[in-house]
Design a protein around this motif. Sequence first.
Motif, PDB file in Angstrom:
ATOM      1  N   GLY A  26      52.143  57.219  33.767  1.00 43.01           N
ATOM      2  CA  GLY A  26      52.996  57.832  34.771  1.00 43.01           C
ATOM      3  C   GLY A  26      53.804  56.826  35.561  1.00 43.01           C
ATOM      4  N   ARG A  29      55.104  53.911  32.099  1.00 41.12           N
ATOM      5  CA  ARG A  29      55.583  54.447  30.817  1.00 41.12           C
ATOM      6  C   ARG A  29      55.047  53.633  29.632  1.00 41.12           C
ATOM      7  NH1 ARG A  29      56.236  57.867  33.872  1.00 41.12           N
ATOM      8  NH2 ARG A  29      58.022  59.233  34.164  1.00 41.12           N
ATOM      9  N   ARG A 173      54.651  56.426  43.491  1.00 41.43           N
ATOM     10  CA  ARG A 173      55.391  57.562  42.942  1.00 41.43           C
ATOM     11  C   ARG A 173      56.893  57.281  42.887  1.00 41.43           C
ATOM     12  NH1 ARG A 173      54.616  61.886  46.518  1.00 41.43           N
ATOM     13  NH2 ARG A 173      53.384  60.618  47.939  1.00 41.43           N
ATOM     14  N   ALA A 174      57.395  56.572  43.894  1.00 39.50           N
ATOM     15  CA  ALA A 174      58.819  56.224  43.887  1.00 39.50           C
ATOM     16  C   ALA A 174      59.143  55.307  42.712  1.00 39.50           C
ATOM     17  CB  ALA A 174      59.191  55.554  45.207  1.00 39.50           C
ATOM     18  N   SER A 176      57.493  55.123  39.890  1.00 36.15           N
ATOM     19  CA  SER A 176      57.367  55.864  38.640  1.00 36.15           C
ATOM     20  C   SER A 176      58.591  56.731  38.371  1.00 36.15           C
ATOM     21  CB  SER A 176      56.103  56.734  38.668  1.00 36.15           C
ATOM     22  OG  SER A 176      56.228  57.792  39.592  1.00 36.15           O
ATOM     23  N   GLN A 177      59.233  57.249  39.427  1.00 35.18           N
ATOM     24  CA  GLN A 177      60.378  58.134  39.253  1.00 35.18           C
ATOM     25  C   GLN A 177      61.673  57.372  39.009  1.00 35.18           C
ATOM     26  OE1 GLN A 177      60.409  60.761  42.644  1.00 35.18           O
ATOM     27  NE2 GLN A 177      58.323  61.472  42.254  1.00 35.18           N
ATOM     28  N   ASN A 178      61.845  56.236  39.683  1.00 40.10           N
ATOM     29  CA  ASN A 178      63.074  55.462  39.503  1.00 40.10           C
ATOM     30  C   ASN A 178      62.794  54.017  39.871  1.00 40.10           C
ATOM     31  OD1 ASN A 178      65.691  54.312  39.580  1.00 40.10           O
ATOM     32  ND2 ASN A 178      66.588  56.309  40.020  1.00 40.10           N
ATOM     33  N   SER A 240      50.280  62.923  34.103  1.00 43.18           N
ATOM     34  CA  SER A 240      49.904  63.827  35.187  1.00 43.18           C
ATOM     35  C   SER A 240      48.411  63.703  35.466  1.00 43.18           C
ATOM     36  CB  SER A 240      50.243  65.275  34.827  1.00 43.18           C
ATOM     37  OG  SER A 240      49.666  66.173  35.750  1.00 43.18           O
ATOM     38  N   ARG A 288      55.766  66.663  32.158  1.00 37.07           N
ATOM     39  CA  ARG A 288      57.223  66.867  32.258  1.00 37.07           C
ATOM     40  C   ARG A 288      57.882  66.409  30.970  1.00 37.07           C
ATOM     41  NH1 ARG A 288      58.333  63.473  37.550  1.00 37.07           N
ATOM     42  NH2 ARG A 288      56.843  62.181  36.432  1.00 37.07           N
TER      43      ARG A 288
END
Length: 289
Positions: A26, A29, A173-174, A176-178, A240, A288
């Motif tokens: 997560g 990657r 989390r930030a 992992s998202q970008n 997840s 996702r």
Amino acid sequence: MIHALNALLYASVLFLIAGGLSLIYGVMRIVNMAHGNLYAFGAYVTAWVVGRALGGATQASLALYLLLPVGALAAALLGAVIEPTLLRPLYRRAEEYQLLITFGLLLILEDLLRLIWGPYPLSISPLYEALGSLHFGESIYPTYNLAVIVVGAAAAAAIWAFVYRTQFGVVLRATSQNMRMASALGVNVNRVYVQAFSIGCFMAGLGGSVVVPQQGAVLGMGVDALILAFVVVVIGGLGSLEGALIGALLVGIVREVGITFFPEIELAVLYLMAALVLLVRPAGLLGRA
């Protein structure tokens, strides 16, 4: 009642392994093929340290249970070495390179376990036996198994609180998202990556640490655990943590039902369940696309 407890026991150990695998993917990657042998490494280190502390005694003191997490800490330390030295140089390359390096690590760790501790199993069964058993009606259930269930539940609550209720969890989390945007905002991405990888390895090592008094540490246990962890993350959704928890519970329940009623096709039922989930939701129940 006993079947429900067995399902929860199996799900607890599976969540520790699959949760760490999902956390690493997560954030980074990376599909960590070596994750199963980090679980085995934790089991071997715990068995070795506790075995030396036992010194051949047949009765275990309560103080020895405090040594169980040593394998998890050793796995986390190993992960903190692996990520910057072997994985970080490959982040800019195709994913196939990362799969190859982690698969190579799987084989290397298996041989290292054989080299360091030999081909024979390590056992610390006095810790399993020292807690005795509890009576549920006419049935008897080992107290240590209940302790493992509690550890699994506590680990699930702790990792959820860590990811969703702490400042570092926000950064995690930030990233992992970008990753690029997080880096532009001043986040030390390399430090986040090594911490995330170490936490994932800690969870795998903890799974090995808590299971070794019951099952012992044997060669090949890492590969078996890795296959089942992939079944869990395929069902729940790779990346997840909530999906890893749901997948572990489903696999634990289905496995217990399979062992009870269809022992010949226990693994086939698990793979069939994973295949059905892939057909309906290719990203997993909570994954996702």
